[in-house]
Design a protein around this motif. Structure first.
Motif, PDB file in Angstrom:
ATOM      1  N   ALA A  21      19.932  15.992   8.787  1.00  0.00           N
ATOM      2  CA  ALA A  21      20.880  15.427   7.826  1.00  0.00           C
ATOM      3  C   ALA A  21      20.216  14.430   6.884  1.00  0.00           C
ATOM      4  N   ARG A  22      18.940  14.129   7.133  1.00  0.00           N
ATOM      5  CA  ARG A  22      18.205  13.186   6.274  1.00  0.00           C
ATOM      6  C   ARG A  22      17.596  13.916   5.084  1.00  0.00           C
ATOM      7  N   PRO A  23      17.599  13.274   3.904  1.00  0.00           N
ATOM      8  CA  PRO A  23      16.847  13.865   2.794  1.00  0.00           C
ATOM      9  C   PRO A  23      15.363  13.957   3.177  1.00  0.00           C
ATOM     10  N   VAL A  24      14.666  14.904   2.594  1.00  0.00           N
ATOM     11  CA  VAL A  24      13.258  15.121   2.920  1.00  0.00           C
ATOM     12  C   VAL A  24      12.441  13.835   2.752  1.00  0.00           C
ATOM     13  N   ILE A  25      12.712  13.060   1.709  1.00  0.00           N
ATOM     14  CA  ILE A  25      11.926  11.835   1.528  1.00  0.00           C
ATOM     15  C   ILE A  25      12.130  10.858   2.686  1.00  0.00           C
ATOM     16  N   PHE A  26      13.299  10.885   3.313  1.00  0.00           N
ATOM     17  CA  PHE A  26      13.528  10.012   4.463  1.00  0.00           C
ATOM     18  C   PHE A  26      12.875  10.570   5.724  1.00  0.00           C
ATOM     19  N   ARG A  27      12.653  11.856   5.770  1.00  0.00           N
ATOM     20  CA  ARG A  27      11.947  12.458   6.903  1.00  0.00           C
ATOM     21  C   ARG A  27      10.449  12.211   6.809  1.00  0.00           C
ATOM     22  N   LYS A  28       9.913  12.288   5.608  1.00  0.00           N
ATOM     23  CA  LYS A  28       8.469  12.277   5.418  1.00  0.00           C
ATOM     24  C   LYS A  28       7.897  10.932   4.979  1.00  0.00           C
ATOM     25  N   GLN A  29       8.726  10.031   4.478  1.00  0.00           N
ATOM     26  CA  GLN A  29       8.205   8.803   3.891  1.00  0.00           C
ATOM     27  C   GLN A  29       8.699   7.544   4.591  1.00  0.00           C
ATOM     28  N   SER A  30       9.027   7.686   5.858  1.00  0.00           N
ATOM     29  CA  SER A  30       9.444   6.537   6.657  1.00  0.00           C
ATOM     30  C   SER A  30       8.219   5.711   7.029  1.00  0.00           C
ATOM     31  N   PRO A  65      24.328  -4.709  10.278  1.00  0.00           N
ATOM     32  CA  PRO A  65      24.453  -5.347  11.589  1.00  0.00           C
ATOM     33  C   PRO A  65      24.685  -4.315  12.695  1.00  0.00           C
ATOM     34  N   GLY A  66      23.966  -4.471  13.806  1.00  0.00           N
ATOM     35  CA  GLY A  66      24.141  -3.604  14.960  1.00  0.00           C
ATOM     36  C   GLY A  66      23.546  -2.213  14.810  1.00  0.00           C
ATOM     37  N   ARG A  67      22.800  -1.969  13.734  1.00  0.00           N
ATOM     38  CA  ARG A  67      22.209  -0.645  13.498  1.00  0.00           C
ATOM     39  C   ARG A  67      20.689  -0.749  13.418  1.00  0.00           C
ATOM     40  N   TRP A  68      20.038   0.380  13.667  1.00  0.00           N
ATOM     41  CA  TRP A  68      18.616   0.491  13.412  1.00  0.00           C
ATOM     42  C   TRP A  68      18.396   0.315  11.915  1.00  0.00           C
ATOM     43  N   SER A  69      17.282  -0.310  11.554  1.00  0.00           N
ATOM     44  CA  SER A  69      16.890  -0.463  10.155  1.00  0.00           C
ATOM     45  C   SER A  69      15.696   0.435   9.874  1.00  0.00           C
ATOM     46  N   TYR A  70      15.553   0.840   8.627  1.00  0.00           N
ATOM     47  CA  TYR A  70      14.469   1.729   8.220  1.00  0.00           C
ATOM     48  C   TYR A  70      13.815   1.201   6.957  1.00  0.00           C
ATOM     49  N   VAL A  71      12.504   1.398   6.858  1.00  0.00           N
ATOM     50  CA  VAL A  71      11.750   1.093   5.646  1.00  0.00           C
ATOM     51  C   VAL A  71      11.120   2.401   5.183  1.00  0.00           C
ATOM     52  N   TYR A  72      11.305   2.714   3.902  1.00  0.00           N
ATOM     53  CA  TYR A  72      10.754   3.935   3.314  1.00  0.00           C
ATOM     54  C   TYR A  72       9.857   3.551   2.148  1.00  0.00           C
ATOM     55  N   GLY A  73       8.790   4.320   1.940  1.00  0.00           N
ATOM     56  CA  GLY A  73       7.864   4.010   0.862  1.00  0.00           C
ATOM     57  C   GLY A  73       7.438   5.236   0.081  1.00  0.00           C
ATOM     58  N   ASN A  87       0.809  -1.211   0.000  1.00  0.00           N
ATOM     59  CA  ASN A  87       0.000   0.000   0.000  1.00  0.00           C
ATOM     60  C   ASN A  87       0.843   1.262   0.000  1.00  0.00           C
ATOM     61  N   SER A  88       2.149   1.104   0.181  1.00  0.00           N
ATOM     62  CA  SER A  88       3.053   2.258   0.236  1.00  0.00           C
ATOM     63  C   SER A  88       4.222   2.105  -0.719  1.00  0.00           C
ATOM     64  N   GLY A  89       4.050   1.319  -1.768  1.00  0.00           N
ATOM     65  CA  GLY A  89       5.139   1.065  -2.704  1.00  0.00           C
ATOM     66  C   GLY A  89       5.399   2.281  -3.571  1.00  0.00           C
ATOM     67  N   ALA A  90       6.537   2.345  -4.180  1.00  0.00           N
ATOM     68  CA  ALA A  90       7.673   1.446  -4.104  1.00  0.00           C
ATOM     69  C   ALA A  90       8.422   1.683  -2.791  1.00  0.00           C
ATOM     70  N   ALA A  91       8.996   0.596  -2.291  1.00  0.00           N
ATOM     71  CA  ALA A  91       9.607   0.648  -0.971  1.00  0.00           C
ATOM     72  C   ALA A  91      11.057   0.178  -1.006  1.00  0.00           C
ATOM     73  N   VAL A  92      11.833   0.715  -0.058  1.00  0.00           N
ATOM     74  CA  VAL A  92      13.217   0.296   0.149  1.00  0.00           C
ATOM     75  C   VAL A  92      13.431   0.111   1.648  1.00  0.00           C
ATOM     76  N   ALA A  93      14.461  -0.635   2.008  1.00  0.00           N
ATOM     77  CA  ALA A  93      14.835  -0.818   3.414  1.00  0.00           C
ATOM     78  C   ALA A  93      16.346  -0.695   3.534  1.00  0.00           C
ATOM     79  N   LEU A  94      16.791   0.037   4.534  1.00  0.00           N
ATOM     80  CA  LEU A  94      18.220   0.196   4.839  1.00  0.00           C
ATOM     81  C   LEU A  94      18.541  -0.568   6.108  1.00  0.00           C
ATOM     82  N   SER A  95      19.606  -1.365   6.080  1.00  0.00           N
ATOM     83  CA  SER A  95      19.977  -2.108   7.284  1.00  0.00           C
ATOM     84  C   SER A  95      21.465  -2.436   7.282  1.00  0.00           C
TER      85      SER A  95
END
Length: 121
Positions: free
Chosen positions: A100-109, A63-71, A53-61
């Motif tokens: 320091a995050r691009p706007v799409i990472f601020r608004k589309q998490s 080891p030992g870090r927080w992971s994020y999903v953006y759509g 419902n929020s595609g297209a989506a990507v995920a950043l990950s």
């Protein structure tokens, strides 16, 4: 350390696609691979991130870090996604300062997922 950017190649975001035409997610994946990929970033296409419902989506990950999903992304967002991934590469715990995050990472998490194991950093 290598950071992985997973890209849902099956996302279509309710887009009508003719037979044989690449899906939105596949186009995003191709645009990311064609961009200026930061050293240490591995871009991997995956069949589904379950964010239909929020595609297209990507995920950043990593080891030992927080992971994020953006759509709600398109191939036009590829340069900003790569900038966001570069900032993530520089964040030892995966938490990039808000400004320091691009706007799409601020608004589309869509999700922030804690690390499986504590970071040794």
């Amino acid at each position: 350390m290598t950071v992985t950017l997973h890209v849902c190649t099956t996302c279509k975001a309710a887009e009508a696609v003719a037979d044989g035409e690449p899906l939105l997610g596949a186009r995003l994946h191709a645009a990311l691979l064609a961009g200026e990929v930061p050293e240490g970033l591995r871009i991997v296409g995956v069949a589904c991130l379950s964010a239909c419902n929020s595609g297209a989506a990507v995920a950043l990950s990593a080891p030992g870090r927080w992971s994020y999903v953006y759509g709600r992304l398109t191939e036009a967002d590829a340069p900003d996604i790569l900038l966001g991934a570069a900032a993530y590469l520089d964040a030892p715990d995966g938490i990039v300062p808000w400004r320091a995050r691009p706007v799409i990472f601020r608004k589309q998490s869509l999700a922030r997922i804690p690390p499986l194991e504590p970071s040794n950093v």
